[in-house]
Design an enzyme around this catalytic site. Structure first.
Site, mmCIF file in Angstrom:
data_model
loop_
_atom_site.group_PDB
_atom_site.id
_atom_site.type_symbol
_atom_site.label_atom_id
_atom_site.label_comp_id
_atom_site.label_asym_id
_atom_site.label_seq_id
_atom_site.Cartn_x
_atom_site.Cartn_y
_atom_site.Cartn_z
ATOM 1 N N CYS A 100 2.544 -0.052 -4.015
ATOM 2 C CA CYS A 100 2.562 1.260 -2.992
ATOM 3 C C CYS A 100 3.747 1.638 -2.686
ATOM 4 C CB CYS A 100 2.219 1.158 -1.868
ATOM 5 S SG CYS A 100 -0.321 1.517 -2.775
ATOM 6 N N HIS A 113 3.453 5.534 3.982
ATOM 7 C CA HIS A 113 2.720 5.544 3.028
ATOM 8 C C HIS A 113 1.475 5.776 3.705
ATOM 9 C CE1 HIS A 113 -0.135 3.912 0.544
ATOM 10 N NE2 HIS A 113 0.156 2.583 0.642
ATOM 11 N N ASN A 163 -5.368 6.752 -0.222
ATOM 12 C CA ASN A 163 -4.236 6.073 -0.963
ATOM 13 C C ASN A 163 -3.667 6.608 -1.878
ATOM 14 O OD1 ASN A 163 -1.880 3.838 -1.465
ATOM 15 N ND2 ASN A 163 -3.376 1.943 -0.244
#
Length: 325
Positions: free
Chosen positions: A115, A252, A282
């Site tokens: 990520c 993020h 996500n």
């Protein structure tokens, strides 16, 4: 003092057509829309088609970024793709994107920091552009995270989605002040002792399989808020700016509670937070450029504004970046 900085001149995004709502997931997984929204803020996610590789997502986002920068594939001399879900073990997805774009021979490679991949890739591209080794760089975050899901694990499969975002970086002359357009500062971190908190249980040299994503959610949440906050302060210090000067916080998109927790810890007004987690879930390395693109598309993010980017992912890896658009 005159300096060369790497500046974002175009931002692009691409999301697969297939949208999967929480209610649809609840038909096959022991969960509910209310349960997911309360714990994560996620309401839906996009899912790649069965025959759609991640290079396709990256290619489409790159096309849009180039168009918005007023550039063509012929101008591109550096492509970096941040991804955890490459088309193949090798070659690098970046070289496949290069071929699909029809870009000339240049530099192309992938970055794998899960990520945090987009922030890591941006820092690498900054090193090329600001030092005169590239004139037109594509930095792409692209993921097909649904391919890594264990669809019987409601603690993880509800969290992730697919998509891609891209930025074009070009050199811009500045005066060495915080008013310069371009990247102003980074802080990158990693702690390999926390691997068990977030990982995929497979790989070419271990199991010979792709594996599935595994996560200890409560522990990841705790480390995310603490570690990201430290990196944000470090990046702001490296950029010689203060947190109140930031116009937009582009984090993020892991979980709305993490976004709120970090914003509170570093004293950023939640009105300054660009959040797309409800619609995208996500998307790992794609989440920051997707949110960046959304903020530009809806008119919130404007040229000249100061932006703060941050992420944390498996490894654990994390980091933050300050740039002026």
């Amino acid at each position: 003092m005159s300096v060369i900085r790497s500046a974002v001149t175009g931002v692009g995004a691409y999301l697969p057509d297939n949208i999967v709502t929480n209610d649809q997931l609840a038909e096959t997984v022991d969960t509910s829309d209310a349960w997911i929204v309360e714990r994560t803020g996620i309401r839906q996610r996009h899912k790649v088609a069965d025959d759609q590789p991640v290079s396709d997502l990256a290619f489409r986002a790159a096309q849009q970024a180039l168009e918005r920068a007023g550039k063509t594939a012929a101008d591109v001399d550096l492509i970096i793709v941040a991804t955890t879900t490459p088309d193949m073990t090798f070659p690098a997805t970046a070289t496949i994107v290069q071929r699909k774009l029809g870009a000339p021979v240049g530099i192309a490679f992938d970055v794998q920091a899960v990520c945090s991949g987009f922030v890591y890739a941006l820092s690498v591209a900054d090193g090329f552009v600001a030092r005169g080794h590239a004139k037109c760089a594509l930095v792409i975050g692209a993921e097909a995270m649904t391919r890594l899901m264990d669809w019987t694990d409601r603690g993880t499969c509800v969290l992730f989605g697919d998509g891609a975002g891209a930025v074009v970086l070009e050199p811009r002359e500045g005066q060495g002040t915080t008013a310069d357009q371009g990247v102003l500062g980074f802080a990158l971190r990693a702690d390999g002792t926390k691997q068990e908190l977030l990982y995929v249980d497979g790989g070419p040299s271990t199991t010979g399989t792709v594996g599935k994503l595994r996560m200890l959610g409560n522990q990841v949440f705790k480390h995310a808020v603490i570690n990201i906050s430290e990196a944000i302060h470090a990046a702001a210090k490296a950029a010689d700016v203060t947190i109140p000067e930031v116009d937009w916080f582009i984090p993020h998109q892991a979980n709305q509670r993490i976004l709120a927790g970090v914003a509170h810890r570093v004293d950023i007004d939640e009105d300054k937070v660009i959040s797309t987690v409800a619609l995208h879930a996500n998307t790992s390395a794609a989440s920051i450029p997707l949110a960046f693109a959304q903020g530009i598309a809806d008119g919130r993010i404007k040229p000249g504004q100061l932006l703060l980017l941050e992420a944390m992912g498996g490894g654990l890896t994390w980091g933050a970046c300050v740039l002026r658009l």
